[in-house]
Design a protein around this motif. Structure first.
Motif: not given
Length: 446
Positions: A213-225, A324-328
């Protein structure tokens, strides 16, 4: 009139949105109220303790409360025990205790009372971790102790790019253009990244699921991905069809979307069937936490048709649902800024604007007034999840007329979503207060 108002709420959401608990208030401590360290108390950890000599207890309490507010930490104050129960955005629970110093006992060879060290005017500040990440705890602990000693006000000393994608500092930076220079990503790159994240989510280990789930958060973050990969990842999260040169099967895209929908709307993890789904209502959570003994718990277990998982499983489910809410929230906000013309078409036939999903987000808004002790060990939404759910509702209302009509129906006199948002408008949580104001502005023209 009250029955008619209740009927309007029942017609909209099926049941009433209940707000319980009070907002956090400034920590009020009387100077003469502070107690010494209790007898037989465990030795204090020097890394989590500070001795304040230049201020009375009332001033130290104000310093600590302001630090917690600046760092967007949910807190519940106990003015009788002089403690503060706190919870961070990544669900790290800890307490801040204040004690009065004591007069040191004189050595055997000293007879003069004037030479005895006297620390009865000092204030001992102790921060104790209860559960959660130790790294996150020590970052907040150092800031709290520094603020108590008047060495700062609790501001984050790191730049936003150095913070974790799970922290609120990174959430606010998403509104500015990303400075990360990355190579052009393709749908195949997004597929590989999503597959790796979902492979971790499908494992039966808690650490693997959290990492996925942390990987999905990073995947939807511009500064990370980077912008390109973050846009592709966000499209997967919202269930948008991705076209392009895909060298592998893209069936996991729909699985990730359904996984997040199930976790956010129904608060269930894969493998939990109907009879294993925890009852996440306020009354059920309080009764579970306050079970006096094993006998009464077994009796309730037999009488109820709902099986409540262990507290550790509920805590783990709450952590995953928060992420999950953070990802959304990241995905909807990113697409609304990068692909504003694409989002209305995606939401037109999406379950994200269904009545059940909007109801789940609306129920999370009441977490803005929920105390940390109530959230601990449950899957209930806290003040942090309330801020994320508020942002999701705002973006959905801006890009979907059907979602906005469900939230604010002009044909009805009662609007539960607006009422719940109104109670969070003056919340001491800075992120929740800002998101609530923006959401109310987006819903007001209806």
């Amino acid at each position: 009139q009250q029955q008619q108002q209740q009927q309007h709420q029942d017609d909209y959401f099926g049941d009433e949105i209940i707000n319980r608990g009070d907002f956090q208030t400034p920590w009020t401590v009387a100077d003469a109220q502070l107690r010494p360290i209790p007898p037989f108390y465990p030795p204090l950890n020097p890394r989590c303790t500070a001795l304040v000599l230049d201020a009375p207890p009332s001033a130290v309490a104000v310093r600590v409360s302001e630090c917690l507010k600046k760092r967007s930490i949910s807190v519940q104050y106990d003015e009788e025990l002089i403690t503060a129960e706190c919870m961070t955005v990544d669900r790290v629970h800890f307490s801040v205790n204040l004690y009065r110093g004591k007069r040191t006992a004189p050595p055997v060879d000293i007879e003069s009372v004037d030479t005895i060290p006297d620390f009865s005017h000092a204030v001992i500040v102790e921060v104790v971790r209860q559960r959660g990440s130790s790294m996150s705890f020590h970052r907040h602990c150092r800031a709290i102790l520094a603020a108590a000693m008047s060495n700062g006000m609790g501001e984050e000393m790191r730049s936003p790019i150095q913070t974790s994608p799970l922290e609120f500092d990174r959430l606010t930076t998403q509104e500015r253009p990303s400075k990360r220079v990355a190579r052009m990503a393709s749908p195949s790159d997004a597929l590989v990244a999503v597959e790796r994240s979902f492979a971790l989510l499908r494992k039966d280990r808690i650490d693997a699921q959290k990492l996925g789930m942390e990987s999905l958060v990073c995947l939807t973050d511009c500064d990370s991905s980077g912008d390109d990969l973050a846009v592709f990842g966000s499209m997967v999260v919202v269930g948008a069809p991705i076209t392009g040169d895909l060298t592998q099967d893209d069936t996991c895209f729909g699985e990730v979307h359904n996984y997040l929908l199930q976790l956010i709307q129904h608060r269930t993890l894969p493998g939990e069937i109907d009879q294993d789904v925890p009852n996440t209502s306020f009354a059920s959570s309080v009764s579970t936490l306050n079970s006096s003994n094993e006998t009464s718990a077994k009796k309730k277990h037999k009488e109820s048709s709902v099986l409540v998982p262990p507290v550790d499983d509920q805590h783990h489910g709450g952590v995953l649902r928060s992420m999950a809410l953070r990802v959304l929230a990241n995905s909807l906000d990113l697409l609304s800024r990068k692909q504003p013309g694409l989002l209305p078409g995606i939401l037109q036939s999406s379950l994200l604007v269904s009545k059940g999903f909007l109801r789940a987000l609306a129920e999370d808004i009441q977490g803005g007034q929920r105390l940390p002790a109530v959230v601990m060990g449950t899957r209930l939404a806290s003040v942090h999840e309330a801020a994320l759910a508020t942002r999701c509702l705002r973006v959905l209302a801006q890009h979907s007329n059907s979602a906005k009509r469900l939230m604010v129906n002009p044909k009805k006199s009662s609007h539960p979503v607006l009422d719940a948002l109104g109670k969070n408008r003056f919340a001491p949580h800075p992120i929740l207060k800002r998101e609530t104001g923006k959401t109310l502005d987006a819903l007001s023209p209806m």
